[in-house]
Design a protein around this motif. Sequence first.
Motif, PDB file in Angstrom:
ATOM      1  N   VAL B 314      42.956 -26.947 -64.795  1.00  0.00           N
ATOM      2  CA  VAL B 314      42.765 -28.354 -64.434  1.00  0.00           C
ATOM      3  C   VAL B 314      42.627 -29.165 -65.713  1.00  0.00           C
ATOM      4  CG1 VAL B 314      41.469 -29.961 -62.995  1.00  0.00           C
ATOM      5  CG2 VAL B 314      41.317 -27.523 -62.562  1.00  0.00           C
ATOM      6  N   GLU B 315      43.284 -30.291 -65.733  1.00  0.00           N
ATOM      7  CA  GLU B 315      43.145 -31.195 -66.870  1.00  0.00           C
ATOM      8  C   GLU B 315      42.769 -32.562 -66.338  1.00  0.00           C
ATOM      9  OE1 GLU B 315      46.237 -29.941 -70.295  1.00  0.00           O
ATOM     10  OE2 GLU B 315      46.931 -31.387 -68.809  1.00  0.00           O
ATOM     11  N   GLY B 316      41.975 -33.265 -67.100  1.00  0.00           N
ATOM     12  CA  GLY B 316      41.633 -34.611 -66.687  1.00  0.00           C
ATOM     13  C   GLY B 316      41.395 -35.487 -67.888  1.00  0.00           C
ATOM     14  N   ASP B 317      41.622 -36.778 -67.717  1.00  0.00           N
ATOM     15  CA  ASP B 317      41.345 -37.712 -68.805  1.00  0.00           C
ATOM     16  C   ASP B 317      41.319 -39.130 -68.265  1.00  0.00           C
ATOM     17  OD1 ASP B 317      40.760 -38.549 -71.308  1.00  0.00           O
ATOM     18  OD2 ASP B 317      42.702 -38.023 -72.193  1.00  0.00           O
ATOM     19  N   HIS B 318      40.648 -39.990 -69.027  1.00  0.00           N
ATOM     20  CA  HIS B 318      40.725 -41.404 -68.686  1.00  0.00           C
ATOM     21  C   HIS B 318      42.131 -41.875 -68.964  1.00  0.00           C
ATOM     22  CE1 HIS B 318      36.257 -41.375 -68.900  1.00  0.00           C
ATOM     23  NE2 HIS B 318      36.450 -42.171 -67.873  1.00  0.00           N
ATOM     24  N   GLN B 319      42.642 -42.694 -68.085  1.00  0.00           N
ATOM     25  CA  GLN B 319      44.029 -43.102 -68.229  1.00  0.00           C
ATOM     26  C   GLN B 319      44.135 -44.525 -68.726  1.00  0.00           C
ATOM     27  OE1 GLN B 319      46.237 -43.601 -64.601  1.00  0.00           O
ATOM     28  NE2 GLN B 319      48.080 -42.728 -65.532  1.00  0.00           N
TER      29      GLN B 319
END
Lengths: 324, 354
Positions: B314-319
Amino acid sequence: MPTVAPLDLEGHCIATAFIGGVPYFALADGVVHRLDHGHKWTELHDGLLCATFDTAQRRLITGGEDGKVCALGANAETEALAEIGRKWVTAVAIGPQGAIAFATGKIAHVRFGDGKIKEFAHPRSVEGLAFAPKGMRFGVARYNGATLHFPATEGKPLELEWAGAHTGITFSPDGNFVVTTMQENALHGWKLADGKHMRMSGYPMKVKSLSWSAKGRWLASSGSPAAIVWPFQAKDGPMGKAPLELGTRGNAAVTCVSCHPSEEIVAIGYNDGMVLAVRFSDQKEVLLRRPGKGAITAMAWDEEERRIAFGCEAGDCGVIDLTG
Amino acid sequence: MSDAQTQIPVTVLTGYLGSGKTTLLNRILSENHGKRYAVIVNEFGEIGIDNDLIVESDEEIYEMNNGCVCCTVRGDLIRVVEGLMRRPGRFDAIVVETTGLADPVPVAQTFFMDDDVRSKTKLDAVVALVDAKHLPLRLKDSREAEDQIAFADVVVLNKTDLVTEEELREVEATVRAINPAARIHRTQRSGVDLREVLDRGAFDLSRALENDPHFLEAHDHDHDHECGPDCDHDHHHHHDHRHHDHDHGEASAIHDVTVQSVSLRGAEMDPKKFFPWIEKITQLEGPNILRLKGIIAFKDDPERYVVQGVHMIVEGDHQRAWKEGEKHESRLVFIGRELDAERLKNSFDACQAA
């Protein structure tokens, strides 16, 4: 004070070697450069994938994207040893009596000194190749282990099993051990006498460079902020023993190692292009080259044990003279 | 480090034998689009173009030795990509063609799990070619056909000239039932605009979902609507009214679909609850999850957060900042098998900020 004679090239350096005292630099684009009374070069392949130095025959053996296996000797004499078509030649190894081995896909090919070629098909890709130091025997690194063949006879191969993908292989100079690099961050070894396993793990990165020290007493490896040097003096190899950690740097990773031909000293190349020489006994470090444009990818000592030819990912190659 | 600038985009092309992959590859290699592609194929076979940048590679699936059954990579790709990347400057992007029966997951995971590959390349999108005429048959006899669609960012529904409008609608509904998040293009002879296939940034967190402005917005019933979140072709389903929103009969008319999707939406989330939750779900359900994508609104956070995943990765970041007037809501879709929709929904809802 060591001095560096730079040779700025374009492209990824796959291997370096000294042939007749002349430093050679094999680049990924297929051109092999040399410093022989000036900068000269020979185009061997359209894309060079692997190269290794044939100490006995004093020649560089190369494999390419063009399906060719070539030999480059002193005075840049070239010979095409095999042409396999449109397949990549992904590994080459040097054997006894002029034999070489090379890999294409799932096939390991052995070319004997007389030019005859024999094929060894495998169920999975042939990832790495190495000959044993004695006798006509070679090893293949493959998925879930290694296979040892006796190409001169019809003997059944010896299968060494260990789960995982094995990408490279080397025999200890005394022929007692086989060590593989793995897709995961570890080495695996087998003691051939009894098949005993040796797990060498704890690396933060994949191990891509291995080098045996003089008489095979130690095995140096990349893949960590230090050169990890495993002791192989005991009959069970490094089992139960801690390795030496040489040339530890907080902010860099070791990408290439090359042991001194006769003394217990290792040249260590880092991902920033720095090269150190470190003595095993007291861990004394000497700076050989300051950081350059990219990771050190190849190093070789000359026969006089005085110079090191190095190559980099970014093409900034050169020769280090230890005597200054 | 200059990795961000030098990462070469990789497009993965999946699809059954006869779906039109070779035709599309030939177009990518021969059309004048101003970019140079290195293409990794299984067999030179029918590609009628002689090009040094076409590399043949035997599919080689490696299970990682970490005890996780879904952690698989393509060993041959690691080797070929590494080789290609030693001579940069010859090409702008890479296309990987898989065999008809290939599982797309190891291909995609290679670009996340191998550090060397990951540092030099980035997965751009997974494109599935689907033969409109033969899809129902394919779904009956193989799980791979379904996996390829479920896993895709872009589905090229090809050979539409060989089916009736009615059949085409059914096939498209099936594709949509398997994968509500993909972009679907109807084509003949692989005649899709190459810009819809290449350089999509589907795995790029700063671009993912930005390409799909209506991501999951259109409908609440995700199992069955025919109209994708972004369908950009002409179709007329509004005119033939057939239980548009409760069309379970249509999708399940193809009995062989085993992939399901679970679409969740909720209010602003509490990051202290959401992150442990998504981690736990992907750890526990990872083998069943083919893809997940989502946009998350966190309480008191001026920026929207995007997540995407493949199995356990899983990857996540502020966009980017939430736009003015944009509704601060969280949306998440899981595509996989044996997903417990009720439990996912309840536990997702429990992550909402108080």
